[in-house]
Design an enzyme around this catalytic site. Structure first.
Site, PDB file in Angstrom:
ATOM      1  CB  CYS A 121      -0.678  -0.200   0.992  1.00 19.25           C
ATOM      2  SG  CYS A 121      -2.224   1.502   0.979  1.00 19.25           S
ATOM      3  CB  THR A 423     -28.366   2.366  10.963  1.00 16.75           C
ATOM      4  OG1 THR A 423     -29.637   2.414  10.107  1.00 16.75           O
ATOM      5  CG2 THR A 423     -29.010   2.900  11.640  1.00 16.75           C
ATOM      6  CG  ASN A 425     -33.253   4.352  10.580  1.00 19.47           C
ATOM      7  OD1 ASN A 425     -33.028   2.352  10.704  1.00 19.47           O
ATOM      8  ND2 ASN A 425     -33.373   4.178  10.797  1.00 19.47           N
ATOM      9  CB  THR A 435     -29.712  -1.869   7.483  1.00 24.74           C
ATOM     10  OG1 THR A 435     -28.650  -0.907   9.094  1.00 24.74           O
ATOM     11  CG2 THR A 435     -29.983  -1.332   6.634  1.00 24.74           C
TER      12      THR A 435
END
Length: 529
Positions: A121, A423, A425, A435
């Protein structure tokens, strides 16, 4: 692309590939787009990230407060799509790198370099080379591991095991590091090092999974830009992330299918919720479903790409392989014996000032060929499953890490809880959606691939909620992040927003970090008992 001259009898409409000697028609070229966009991500439109940063002034405050580099870097810009999580992330990272702790500041950044090098990386390596020097690091160490103290070199074994097969870490590895001698590690120092290694292995997954672009900061001397080419042959190391001008990618093809996929996923989530309330699964059945999912993960092959248009799979898989090969070669070894793809000399002048090849990252690791192997390997004796109930983060890992490296446990715990419970929603265009089952499936699937089982989780949900293209993406980002391509990112959840896909990457990153920490901390606990 290096094209040789044609013979006298050859038509002017043809080119000859000097690599494989195939004849190519000029009018059938596929024009490749330059993957390095002007935004922070090669996968996400710049305007979406910029709008998020502009709308949320808190991001700038967090950067001023907790950024070690003092600037709004590309990782932070992409993570700012989820500002709540970003604060937890920056606070914990700042604590690891800058606050009081067992390790000297330069050593922390060198360990970050060693961790990032396991996945080639270059983005993270470049960043921490800069920070290493700013904090007083010895420049000679950047020539490679043979120039660093033996004590740091001794981390190589645990670095490679944590990055690729953490289940192999035992108390003997810990004893070897902390044994009496001039190069020994104290337990607080070792825990600090392990936290850094796990953090940067996982962060490399986020960098690749989110297509983070190299910084355009001239102060980072080893950054590089990928160069576009005007035509290609299958033998070339192409650098395309999306065949922008090809007819294969035109129009609204696949939109109807993806809408159907979204509705089907929501229906499965609803049905699982109802079934969970109506049925009780026996412990034996739960165990059987975990073993089935663990074995099925063997057949999830990184690099697979799924497309809804016909007869183009070969080309797209080939392009994914070519994308990965070029990225890997550029990121891992600028001194490779194989030539990098060239662009026509007439165009070279326009790019030569921008083309700076990355430093050879292999100097920071040993045994570069050591990589991920499936926990449940075919035809081999099974390793014992890590039963999460026997050694949990909440009851065991948290207290140990907090005792040996004060307060980091609280910061890590906050970060894990934040990403797991985060979340809005929503799912794509739908609102008021729970979720929870989907987030848990993503987190637990990562742990399943690392051999970690939760007795109270029904692994049958993983197969019902995670489509195969998503499983391929998860396994690649988590286990082979350097192989991730934009096409793989685009292939799953095509109706979801980029913000939602970044949330997926955050879940994968934290699940991976927690898995690594559980194995390492369990080994330390066994050493102490």
């Amino acid at each position: 692309m290096n094209r040789g001259g044609s013979s006298a009898s050859a038509s002017a409409n043809y080119l000859l590939c000097t690599n494989c000697r195939k004849v190519l028609r000029k009018d059938k070229r596929i024009r490749m787009s330059q993957p390095l966009t002007r935004g922070p991500s090669a996968f996400i439109p710049e305007k979406e990230v910029v709008q998020a940063n502009t709308a949320d002034e808190r991001t700038n405050f967090l950067v001023e407060e907790y950024s070690t580099s003092g600037r709004l870097d590309n990782i932070t810009q992409v993570m700012s799509l989820h500002t709540q999580y970003l604060e937890s992330f920056l606070r914990s990272q700042f604590y690891m790198l800058r606050m009081d702790g067992p390790l000297p500041l330069p050593d922390r950044h060198y360990i970050a370099i060693m961790a990032a090098a396991r996945h080639q990386c270059s983005y993270l390596i470049n960043m921490h080379v800069d920070e290493f020097l700013k904090t007083g690091g010895i420049a000679e160490w950047l020539n490679g591991l043979e120039y660093v103290p033996q004590r740091l070199r001794n981390l190589n074994e645990i670095n490679k095991l944590l990055a690729h097969r953490p289940w192999l870490i035992t108390k003997e590895h810990i004893q070897k590091l902390v044994k009496t001698g001039e190069n020994n590690w104290s337990l607080p120092e070792l825990v600090h090092a392990v936290v850094l290694l796990a953090h940067y292995h996982a962060l490399a997954s986020f960098v690749y999974g989110s297509g983070i672009n190299p910084e355009r900061d001239p102060g980072i001397a080893n950054g590089f830009r990928l160069i576009s080419v005007s035509s290609f042959c299958v033998c070339d190391l192409a650098n395309d992330n999306s065949i922008g001008n090809a007819s294969l990618a035109g129009g609204n093809f696949g939109i109807v299918d993806s809408l159907g996929e979204l509705e089907a996923l929501m229906e499965r989530m609803k049905r699982l919720q109802e079934d969970r309330e109506d049925e009780e699964t026996t412990p034996e059945e739960m165990s059987t479903r975990f073993e089935k999912e663990k074995k099925e993960s063997l057949f999830v092959v990184p690099g697979e790409t799924f497309h809804s248009f016909p007869h183009s799979g070969f080309l797209c898989v080939a392009m994914d392989i070519l994308e990965f090969t070029l990225w890997s070669r550029l990121a891992s070894n600028s001194e490779s014996s194989l030539p990098l793809p060239l662009i026509p000399s007439a165009e070279m002048q326009d790019f030569e000032d921008d083309m700076i090849v990355t430093a050879d990252v292999s100097r920071y690791i040993e045994d570069p060929g050591f990589g991920y192997e499936d926990f449940a390997r075919r035809g081999e004796e099974h390793l014992p499953t890590f039963r999460a109930q026997d050694y949990t983060w909440e009851n065991h890992g948290f207290s140990l890490v907090n005792r040996l490296y004060s307060d980091i446990g609280h910061l890590l715990d906050e970060k894990f809880r934040m990403v797991y419970n985060l979340t809005y929603n929503t799912m794509a265009t739908h609102e008021d959606v729970d979720t929870t089952t989907l987030r848990r499936a993503l987190f637990n699937y990562v742990h399943c691939m690392f051999g970690i089982r939760y007795d109270d989780y029904d692994y049958g949900e993983v197969n019902q909620l995670l489509e195969r293209s998503l499983k391929v993406y998860i396994k690649t980002v988590t286990c082979y992040p350097e192989r991730t391509t934009k096409r793989m990112y685009d292939s799953y959840w095509r109706q979801f927003t980029h913000s939602e896909k970044v949330h997926v990457n955050l879940l994968l990153m934290e699940a991976r970090m927690q898995a690594e920490l559980l194995y390492a901390l369990r080994a330390i606990t066994r050493h102490l008992t």
